[in-house]
Design an enzyme around this catalytic site. Structure first.
Site, PDB file in Angstrom:
ATOM      1  N   HIS A   1      -1.507   2.268  -7.152  1.00 10.47           N
ATOM      2  CA  HIS A   1      -1.415   3.710  -6.902  1.00 10.47           C
ATOM      3  C   HIS A   1      -2.399   4.494  -7.756  1.00 10.47           C
ATOM      4  O   HIS A   1      -2.000   5.244  -8.657  1.00 10.47           O
ATOM      5  CB  HIS A   1       0.014   4.200  -7.152  1.00 10.47           C
ATOM      6  CG  HIS A   1       1.020   3.555  -6.265  1.00 10.47           C
ATOM      7  ND1 HIS A   1       1.793   2.483  -6.655  1.00 10.47           N
ATOM      8  CD2 HIS A   1       1.347   3.825  -4.974  1.00 10.47           C
ATOM      9  CE1 HIS A   1       2.562   2.113  -5.647  1.00 10.47           C
ATOM     10  NE2 HIS A   1       2.321   2.896  -4.613  1.00 10.47           N
TER      11      HIS A   1
ATOM     12  N   LYS B   1      -6.999   0.267   0.798  1.00  9.40           N
ATOM     13  CA  LYS B   1      -5.604   0.127   1.219  1.00  9.40           C
ATOM     14  C   LYS B   1      -5.166   1.359   1.998  1.00  9.40           C
ATOM     15  O   LYS B   1      -5.481   2.488   1.636  1.00  9.40           O
ATOM     16  CB  LYS B   1      -4.719  -0.033  -0.024  1.00  9.40           C
ATOM     17  CG  LYS B   1      -3.258  -0.246   0.299  1.00  9.40           C
ATOM     18  CD  LYS B   1      -2.428  -0.279  -0.984  1.00  9.40           C
ATOM     19  CE  LYS B   1      -0.948  -0.277  -0.649  1.00  9.40           C
ATOM     20  NZ  LYS B   1      -0.119  -0.119  -1.850  1.00  9.40           N
TER      21      LYS B   1
ATOM     22  N   HIS C   1       3.222  -0.897   7.120  1.00  3.52           N
ATOM     23  CA  HIS C   1       4.618  -1.230   7.452  1.00  3.52           C
ATOM     24  C   HIS C   1       4.673  -1.971   8.784  1.00  3.52           C
ATOM     25  O   HIS C   1       5.395  -2.934   8.954  1.00  3.52           O
ATOM     26  CB  HIS C   1       5.478   0.028   7.599  1.00  3.52           C
ATOM     27  CG  HIS C   1       5.648   0.836   6.351  1.00  3.52           C
ATOM     28  ND1 HIS C   1       5.158   2.102   6.241  1.00  3.52           N
ATOM     29  CD2 HIS C   1       6.272   0.568   5.185  1.00  3.52           C
ATOM     30  CE1 HIS C   1       5.479   2.600   5.048  1.00  3.52           C
ATOM     31  NE2 HIS C   1       6.142   1.672   4.381  1.00  3.52           N
TER      32      HIS C   1
ATOM     33  N   CYS D   1       5.436   2.581  -7.483  1.00  6.72           N
ATOM     34  CA  CYS D   1       6.008   1.225  -7.489  1.00  6.72           C
ATOM     35  C   CYS D   1       7.481   1.256  -7.896  1.00  6.72           C
ATOM     36  O   CYS D   1       8.196   0.291  -7.664  1.00  6.72           O
ATOM     37  CB  CYS D   1       5.282   0.330  -8.484  1.00  6.72           C
ATOM     38  SG  CYS D   1       3.556   0.035  -8.120  1.00  6.72           S
TER      39      CYS D   1
ATOM     40  N   LYS E   1       0.264   6.146   2.420  1.00  5.86           N
ATOM     41  CA  LYS E   1       0.459   7.589   2.354  1.00  5.86           C
ATOM     42  C   LYS E   1      -0.103   8.153   1.052  1.00  5.86           C
ATOM     43  O   LYS E   1      -0.807   9.148   1.050  1.00  5.86           O
ATOM     44  CB  LYS E   1       1.951   7.888   2.454  1.00  5.86           C
ATOM     45  CG  LYS E   1       2.269   9.359   2.679  1.00  5.86           C
ATOM     46  CD  LYS E   1       3.768   9.508   2.868  1.00  5.86           C
ATOM     47  CE  LYS E   1       4.227  10.933   2.582  1.00  5.86           C
ATOM     48  NZ  LYS E   1       3.821  11.881   3.596  1.00  5.86           N
TER      49      LYS E   1
ATOM     50  N   HIS F   1       3.676   3.588   8.248  1.00  8.50           N
ATOM     51  CA  HIS F   1       2.253   3.553   8.589  1.00  8.50           C
ATOM     52  C   HIS F   1       1.889   2.161   9.110  1.00  8.50           C
ATOM     53  O   HIS F   1       2.762   1.299   9.289  1.00  8.50           O
ATOM     54  CB  HIS F   1       1.404   3.983   7.394  1.00  8.50           C
ATOM     55  CG  HIS F   1       1.703   3.239   6.127  1.00  8.50           C
ATOM     56  ND1 HIS F   1       1.476   1.893   5.984  1.00  8.50           N
ATOM     57  CD2 HIS F   1       2.241   3.657   4.951  1.00  8.50           C
ATOM     58  CE1 HIS F   1       1.827   1.510   4.771  1.00  8.50           C
ATOM     59  NE2 HIS F   1       2.325   2.555   4.121  1.00  8.50           N
TER      60      HIS F   1
HETATM   61 ZN   LIG Z   1       2.248   1.772  -8.659  1.00  8.68          ZN
END
Ligand SMILES: [Zn+2]
Length: 500
Positions: free
Chosen positions: A148, A295, A21, A131, A298, A18
C-alpha cells in the site's frame, strides 16, 4: 464420493470488488466446477471480512452505521459474483453469530491446550490500515507498506494479547517442506520457507477496545485482531464447534492472493496446531491483475471497473480472459486491446465459429440429426489427447494450461473442417464419409462443451443445448452419447461487437 472443501479469501467490505477480486473468485470457481466434473462432493465457500477498521471509516464517509454499510457491501459483492456465475455453496460474513461462536471457541481451545500460547504484552510498531497488520522492517519501502504505497503507516503502541507464533516455526517448516501442508506454486512455497528459516516473532492478536469486532474472551477491554478473527471463517463455515464439522474440515484447498500467504501458510496453520485442529491440505496463491505493470486496487487508484470489464464482452468472456491470459499462477496484465484480441481470436472466430459451422452443416446435410456412425477419426484421437492434457493441467490448478488444452482442440476441429471439406463430400455425394465427418464434429463439440464448462459455464450450457444433450460427465468424454441427437442452430455464441 470424495469431499472437496474449497475456499477463497474473504474480502474487506470497504469498496466494490475489482478485477483482482474477480480473478480469485473466478479461478476458484473454475476449480470447483472441474472437481464437480470429476465427481467430487464439492463444498465451495466465499464470504466477507467485515470487522476491519476500514469498514468503520468507509461507513462514516458514507453516512451509514457499520452494520448498514456491511449489509450494503455484502449485497453488492453477492450481485457481482452471481453475474460472474460463481457457484459457491456457502457465503459467510464475519459478523454472523456462527462465526463469533467459532472464534471464541477456537481461542478457548488454544488457551486450554497451552496456557502460555496466549499472553499479555506491550506492542509498539507501524500499522498498515490497508493490510490491517503491523509491518516488519522488511515489508516497508520508503517508509510505506510494500502493498500500500499510497497509505501512511500509523505508529501504534498498545498493551495486547499475543500469540506465541515462534513456538510453531519448526513444526511448520517440517510440514511445508515435506508437502504435508502443500503451498503452491513453488515460488510461494519458497518464500514461506525462507520466511520460516529467518525465524518467527510472536504476534499481537488483539487491539485495544475497538467498537467494531469480536470481544476477546475473558478481556472485554480488548477486541480480537481482525486477521485472527477473519482466518477462522474457514472453520466457522463447517459448523465448528458443533459435532459433525469434521465432515468438511480440514479444507482441501484455500485459494488466496500472493500478498496474504504469511497469514494462510504460517499464522493460520499455527493457530490450528495450537488448538489441536487438523491443518488444511493445500494453499494456492495466485498473482495480481496488473494494469500496465502495476497492481490493480482501489487504494492504488486504478480506474478499470469490474462492471466495465463484464460489460465489454459478457461474463463468460471475462472469465476466459482472466484465466487464459492474465493467469492464476503469477502476476498478469489486463488491457482492453488484449481482451478484444482474445475475444475475437479464441471465442468469436475460434469456438463460436466452430460451433456455428458444424451445426449449420449438420442442419443442412442431415436435417439436424447427428449421423449414427461410430467410426474413430483423427479428430477423436486429438480430442482424447486434449482431454488428457486438460485433466493433468486442471489437477495441478494450472488453469491456463487447462484452457490451452481445450482451445487446442478448437483449433484442431476447425482445421479438420478445412481438411475434410464436408461441403465437397456433399456435392460429390460421398455419404458415408460425410456421415463420419459430421459425427466426429458433433463429438468434438460435446467434448468441448464439457471441458470448457469450468471456464465459460453459460456458453457451454448453450452448446450442450444446441446439441440436444443434457449434462455431461467426465466418463462420457471417452464416448460422447450423441449419436442420433437432434441438434438446433444456436444464436451466435460470441457475436462480434461493432466496436471490436
Ligand atoms: Zn499494507
Amino acid at each position: 464420493m470424495p469431499k472437496f472443501y474449497l475456499t477463497t479469501a474473504i474480502d474487506y467490505s470497504n469498496g466494490d470488488p475489482h478485477l483482482g477480486h474477480a480473478l480469485e473468485k473466478v479461478g476458484a470457481d473454475c476449480i470447483a466446477r472441474y472437481r464437480r466434473l470429476r465427481g467430487d462432493d464439492v463444498h465451495f465457500l466465499m464470504g466477507m471480512d467485515e470487522h476491519s477498521q476500514a469498514v468503520i471509516q468507509a461507513a462514516e464517509q458514507n453516512g451509514k452505521s457499520p452494520r448498514e454499510w456491511v449489509d450494503l457491501m455484502a449485497a453488492r459483492f453477492v450481485d457481482f459474483w452471481a453475474r460472474l456465475e460463481v457457484s459457491n455453496d456457502d457465503w459467510i460474513r464475519t459478523t454472523e453469530p456462527r462465526h463469533h461462536e467459532a472464534v471464541t471457541e477456537l481461542l478457548r481451545r488454544i488457551q486450554q491446550r497451552n496456557r502460555d500460547d496466549l499472553y499479555v504484552g506491550d506492542y509498539e510498531g507501524l500499522y498498515c490500515t490497508g493490510c490491517e497488520e503491523f509491518k516488519q522492517p522488511a515489508q516497508i519501502v520508503n517508509g510505506r507498506c510494500i502493498e500500500h504505497p499510497t497509505l501512511e503507516l500509523v505508529p501504534t503502541r498498545e498493551r495486547n494479547h499475543f500469540f506465541r507464533l515462534s513456538r510453531y516455526r519448526d513444526t511448520l517448516l517440517r510440514l511445508i517442506t515435506s508437502g504435508e501442508l502443500r503451498v503452491d506454486p513453488a515460488i510461494r512455497r519458497n518464500e514461506i520457507v525462507r520466511l520460516l528459516e529467518d525465524g518467527l516473532q510472536d504476534i499481537s492478536v488483539s487491539r485495544h477496545r475497538l467498537a467494531w469486532g469480536i470481544p476477546f474472551p475473558g478481556d472485554p477491554d480488548q477486541t480480537v485482531y481482525v486477521w485472527f478473527d477473519a482466518l477462522i471463517n474457514y472453520l466457522s463455515a463447517t459448523g465448528f464447534p458443533a459435532p459433525g464439522y469434521e465432515r468438511l474440515w480440514p479444507a482441501d484447498l484455500h485459494v488466496v492472493g500472493k500478498g496474504i500467504t504469511r497469514f494462510h501458510c504460517v499464522i493460520w496453520p499455527a493457530m490450528l496446531l495450537a488448538a489441536g485442529e487438523a491443518l488444511p491440505r493445500q494453499v494456492w496463491a495466485h498473482g495480481y491483475v496488473q494494469w500496465e505493470g502495476t497492481k490493480m486496487s482501489k487504494t492504488a487508484g486504478t480506474t478499470v471497473t469490474l462492471a466495465d470489464a463484464i460489460e465489454r464482452h459478457g461474463p463468460d468472456a471475462l472469465r476466459y480472459f482472466l484465466l487464459r491470459e492474465v493467469g492464476f499462477e503469477a502476476d498478469g496484465n489486463f488491457s482492453w486491446e488484449r481482451f478484444d484480441e482474445r475475444y475475437t481470436a479464441d471465442l468469436a472466430d475460434g469456438l463460436g465459429n466452430l460451433v456455428s459451422r458444424s451445426l449449420a452443416m449438420i442442419g443442412k446435410y442431415r436435417e439436424g440429426v447427428v449421423p449414427v456412425v461410430q467410426q474413430d477419426t483423427s479428430l477423436d484421437e486429438a480430442a482424447r489427447k486434449a482431454v488428457a492434457a486438460y485433466g493433468r493441467a486442471m489437477d495441478a490448478c494450472d488453469l491456463r494450461g487447462g484452457a490451452e488444452a481445450a482451445w487446442e482442440l478448437v483449433a484442431t476441429a476447425n482445421l479438420y473442417i478445412q481438411q475434410v471439406a464436408p461441403w465437397k463430400l456433399a456435392k460429390e455425394e460421398r455419404d458415408t464419409e460425410l456421415d463420419v465427418a459430421l459425427a466426429a464434429l458433433a463429438r468434438a463439440l460435446y467434448r468441448l462443451a464439457v471441458i470448457a464448462e469450468p471456464f465459460i459455464p453459460a456458453k457451454a450450457a448453450g452448446i450442450r443445448e444446441s446439441l440436444g444433450v443434457a449434462g455431461g460427465t467426465w466418463e462420457s468424454l471417452a464416448a460422447p452419447p450423441i449419436r442420433g441427437a437432434a441438434t438446433s442452430r444456436p444464436e451466435s455464441l460470441f457475436p462480434k461487437p461493432s466496436s471490436v
